[in-house]
Design a protein around this motif. Structure first.
Motif, mmCIF file in Angstrom:
data_model
loop_
_atom_site.group_PDB
_atom_site.id
_atom_site.type_symbol
_atom_site.label_atom_id
_atom_site.label_comp_id
_atom_site.label_asym_id
_atom_site.label_seq_id
_atom_site.Cartn_x
_atom_site.Cartn_y
_atom_site.Cartn_z
ATOM 1 N N ILE A 23 0.828 -1.207 0.000
ATOM 2 C CA ILE A 23 0.000 0.000 0.000
ATOM 3 C C ILE A 23 0.861 1.256 0.000
ATOM 4 C CG2 ILE A 23 -1.633 1.347 1.391
ATOM 5 C CD1 ILE A 23 -2.858 -1.380 2.227
ATOM 6 N N VAL A 24 1.880 1.273 0.835
ATOM 7 C CA VAL A 24 2.769 2.437 0.914
ATOM 8 C C VAL A 24 3.464 2.684 -0.421
ATOM 9 C CG1 VAL A 24 4.927 3.244 1.950
ATOM 10 C CG2 VAL A 24 3.125 2.327 3.401
ATOM 11 N N CYS A 33 -4.670 8.421 -3.719
ATOM 12 C CA CYS A 33 -5.332 7.205 -4.182
ATOM 13 C C CYS A 33 -6.434 6.853 -3.186
ATOM 14 C CB CYS A 33 -4.292 6.077 -4.237
ATOM 15 S SG CYS A 33 -4.788 4.626 -5.162
ATOM 16 N N SER A 34 -7.511 6.240 -3.661
ATOM 17 C CA SER A 34 -8.604 5.834 -2.772
ATOM 18 C C SER A 34 -8.389 4.402 -2.291
ATOM 19 C CB SER A 34 -9.944 5.932 -3.497
ATOM 20 O OG SER A 34 -10.044 4.909 -4.482
ATOM 21 N N ARG A 35 -9.108 4.037 -1.253
ATOM 22 C CA ARG A 35 -9.044 2.658 -0.748
ATOM 23 C C ARG A 35 -9.510 1.678 -1.819
ATOM 24 N NH1 ARG A 35 -10.061 6.035 3.402
ATOM 25 N NH2 ARG A 35 -9.247 5.569 5.501
ATOM 26 N N ALA A 36 -10.535 2.073 -2.575
ATOM 27 C CA ALA A 36 -11.065 1.197 -3.631
ATOM 28 C C ALA A 36 -10.021 0.958 -4.719
ATOM 29 C CB ALA A 36 -12.332 1.804 -4.235
ATOM 30 N N ASP A 37 -9.290 2.013 -5.086
ATOM 31 C CA ASP A 37 -8.241 1.877 -6.101
ATOM 32 C C ASP A 37 -7.146 0.926 -5.619
ATOM 33 O OD1 ASP A 37 -9.452 3.603 -7.885
ATOM 34 O OD2 ASP A 37 -8.444 5.372 -7.074
ATOM 35 N N ILE A 38 -6.761 1.069 -4.359
ATOM 36 C CA ILE A 38 -5.722 0.208 -3.805
ATOM 37 C C ILE A 38 -6.180 -1.250 -3.796
ATOM 38 C CG2 ILE A 38 -4.392 -0.332 -1.719
ATOM 39 C CD1 ILE A 38 -4.431 2.676 -1.089
ATOM 40 N N ALA A 39 -7.431 -1.473 -3.437
ATOM 41 C CA ALA A 39 -7.972 -2.841 -3.436
ATOM 42 C C ALA A 39 -7.909 -3.455 -4.835
ATOM 43 C CB ALA A 39 -9.414 -2.825 -2.922
ATOM 44 N N LYS A 40 -8.245 -2.643 -5.835
ATOM 45 C CA LYS A 40 -8.219 -3.124 -7.215
ATOM 46 C C LYS A 40 -6.794 -3.467 -7.651
ATOM 47 C CE LYS A 40 -10.934 -1.051 -10.076
ATOM 48 N NZ LYS A 40 -11.530 -0.047 -11.000
ATOM 49 N N THR A 42 -4.085 -4.187 -5.689
ATOM 50 C CA THR A 42 -3.436 -5.244 -4.901
ATOM 51 C C THR A 42 -4.163 -6.580 -4.949
ATOM 52 O OG1 THR A 42 -4.657 -4.601 -2.911
ATOM 53 C CG2 THR A 42 -2.491 -3.573 -3.268
ATOM 54 N N GLY A 43 -5.471 -6.539 -5.230
ATOM 55 C CA GLY A 43 -6.248 -7.770 -5.179
ATOM 56 C C GLY A 43 -6.717 -8.114 -3.774
ATOM 57 N N LEU A 44 -6.396 -7.276 -2.803
ATOM 58 C CA LEU A 44 -6.863 -7.489 -1.436
ATOM 59 C C LEU A 44 -8.318 -7.045 -1.312
ATOM 60 C CD1 LEU A 44 -3.736 -6.120 0.480
ATOM 61 C CD2 LEU A 44 -4.408 -8.523 0.283
ATOM 62 N N GLN A 46 -11.675 -5.178 0.215
ATOM 63 C CA GLN A 46 -11.915 -3.833 0.748
ATOM 64 C C GLN A 46 -11.759 -3.830 2.263
ATOM 65 O OE1 GLN A 46 -12.664 -0.805 -0.418
ATOM 66 N NE2 GLN A 46 -13.717 -0.949 -2.385
ATOM 67 N N ALA A 47 -12.237 -4.896 2.907
ATOM 68 C CA ALA A 47 -12.148 -4.971 4.368
ATOM 69 C C ALA A 47 -10.690 -5.000 4.821
ATOM 70 C CB ALA A 47 -12.879 -6.215 4.869
ATOM 71 N N SER A 48 -9.855 -5.765 4.104
ATOM 72 C CA SER A 48 -8.429 -5.838 4.456
ATOM 73 C C SER A 48 -7.757 -4.487 4.275
ATOM 74 C CB SER A 48 -7.722 -6.888 3.585
ATOM 75 O OG SER A 48 -8.208 -8.174 3.862
ATOM 76 N N ILE A 49 -8.079 -3.822 3.159
ATOM 77 C CA ILE A 49 -7.480 -2.510 2.888
ATOM 78 C C ILE A 49 -7.877 -1.514 3.968
ATOM 79 C CG2 ILE A 49 -7.471 -0.539 1.307
ATOM 80 C CD1 ILE A 49 -5.866 -2.914 0.291
ATOM 81 N N THR A 50 -9.149 -1.502 4.336
ATOM 82 C CA THR A 50 -9.640 -0.578 5.369
ATOM 83 C C THR A 50 -8.883 -0.790 6.675
ATOM 84 O OG1 THR A 50 -11.837 -0.490 4.363
ATOM 85 C CG2 THR A 50 -11.672 0.138 6.693
ATOM 86 N N LYS A 51 -8.674 -2.046 7.032
ATOM 87 C CA LYS A 51 -7.983 -2.368 8.288
ATOM 88 C C LYS A 51 -6.520 -1.928 8.251
ATOM 89 C CE LYS A 51 -7.163 -6.284 11.383
ATOM 90 N NZ LYS A 51 -7.353 -7.753 11.583
ATOM 91 N N ILE A 52 -5.829 -2.227 7.142
ATOM 92 C CA ILE A 52 -4.400 -1.899 7.024
ATOM 93 C C ILE A 52 -4.209 -0.386 6.976
ATOM 94 C CG2 ILE A 52 -2.340 -2.106 5.572
ATOM 95 C CD1 ILE A 52 -3.555 -4.811 4.582
#
Length: 405
Positions: A23-24, A33-40, A42-44, A46-52
């Motif tokens: 993520i960093v 960048c948005s959380r949704a973009d990062i999820a897309k 990384t493949g992680l 949304q819940a994992s991204i929100t937590k990290i």
């Protein structure tokens, strides 16, 4: 019992840190960048991204910066890396000069300084001055998280010393790890200059993403290369995997200080260019030049102005750079080759001949898929590379190195 080769495993904590690092590193490249973009990306989930991300925000590594547009014009909260709170010091050591700069982990330059020294000066005296300047900068810039060193190759990373510094044999006795690793209260990372240049292009070169493989062709006082393949430097056993400067292009050519004959470095380095230029174009050097970078630029400016001897010399240098590119393509299969350092000032004068040589000597199915470029970095690429060494290391372990609240 049969001895089994060591194999690295992953603990749960390692995987957590790997995801934080991913993520960093995305934010280092994308600014906001948005959380949704990062999820897309990384493949992680949304819940994992929100937590990290929540942990990274709590640590002060990441901050929220308002709204950004997402899919279907939906608004999402933007995330940004706290780069200005995480500075690195880059140190470049070369044959005639050392340079030191302060940067943040997104590549912004805060300050840089250069100190020349003579080939006859004691290495120990130069080391003392380097340490003093670094200490001074650490007092001034409180947010420094790491220090990166770029040193000439071949650098024996396991031993902490340079195997060969042409014209400067006394520096082969300097152990950079022993001299600098415990000198400061910040982690110190040391890498060969060409590998450093490759990391500078990878992190700060704005070549677009995704890139799978990038080769940096350093053509300065010496010649070398660094390869980043799938986000990792190719190092080899001793750390000299891409040391193309000492590949022979003429087995009956002139002797090199490394013991080989006809090394590429003898034909397309700044030293090679200036040696010939001073013979055939003495009028260019009637006025003293400040450094070798400026001296090379005089030759290329003369070529751009139509000086026939300068044009011929530039073409000759470009041919040898082309041979180096052929070697890089056949050995490492890069997507992009970036030519940097003082010889890269030849720019568009060099590329047609380089591409011609590559086209002639590499099969079309391969040569057509490699892009050869001149570095566009405005900072000294090796000094920038020293900062990139530190940046690369801290981004891989953000919880350990980056500033927390």
């Amino acid at each position: 019992m049969k001895k089994i080769k060591e194999v690295a495993g992953n603990n749960t904590s390692d995987l957590v840190e790997m995801n934080r690092s991913a993520i960093v590193r995305i934010l280092q490249q994308m600014d906001v960048c948005s959380r949704a973009d990062i999820a897309k990306i990384t493949g992680l989930t949304q819940a994992s991204i929100t937590k990290i991300v929540a942990v990274l925000i709590d640590m002060g590594i990441v901050t929220e910066v308002g709204f950004v547009k997402g899919e279907g014009n939906r608004r999402s909260i933007g995330l940004r890396l706290n780069a200005e709170k995480n500075l690195v010091i880059g140190v470049k050591f070369s044959r005639h000069v050392f340079s030191i700069g302060v940067f943040d982990i997104r590549g912004k330059v805060y300050t840089q300084q250069e100190t020349e020294f003579g080939l006859d000066e004691f290495a120990s005296d130069v080391v003392v001055e380097m340490k003093k300047q670094i200490h001074d900068l650490l007092k001034k810039y409180k947010n420094v998280v790491a220090i990166g060193f770029a040193v000439p190759g071949p650098y024996l990373r396991k031993e902490g010393r340079i195997a060969l510094v042409t014209k400067m044999p006394s520096w082969q006795n300097v152990n950079f790890v022993e001299e600098f690793e415990n000198e400061f209260d910040k982690p110190v990372f040391i890498e060969q200059d060409a590998n450093a240049g490759a990391l500078a292009e990878w992190w700060f070169g704005n070549h677009g993403r995704p890139i799978n493989s990038l080769a940096y062709f350093l053509a300065g006082e010496g010649v070398g290369s660094g390869i980043v393949d799938h986000d990792r430097l190719i190092l080899g056993n001793l750390g000299i995997a891409s040391e193309i400067g000492h590949i022979s292009i003429d087995v009956k050519g002139p002797a090199c200080e490394c013991g080989n004959k006809g090394c590429l470095e003898l034909y397309c380095s700044a030293n090679a260019l200036l040696k010939k230029a001073e013979e055939i174009l003495p009028e260019l050097f009637e006025e003293e030049y400040e450094n070798r970078w400026e001296a090379c630029n005089r030759v290329f400016l003369a070529a751009k102005e139509g000086n026939e001897k300068a044009l011929e010399l530039t073409e000759e240098i470009a041919e040898y750079l082309g041979y180096g590119c052929v070697t890089l393509i056949n050995a490492y299969d890069p997507e992009i080759i970036v030519i940097g350092d003082s010889i890269s000032q030849g720019g568009d004068l060099l590329l047609p001949t380089i591409n011609k040589i590559v086209k002639e000597r590499v099969i079309p199915e391969i040569s057509g898929k490699v892009q050869i470029k001149i570095s566009k970095l405005t900072v000294d690429p090796t000094l920038y590379g020293a900062a990139a060494i530190a940046t690369d290391k801290v981004l891989r372990k953000p919880s350990e190195y980056l500033v927390s609240k």
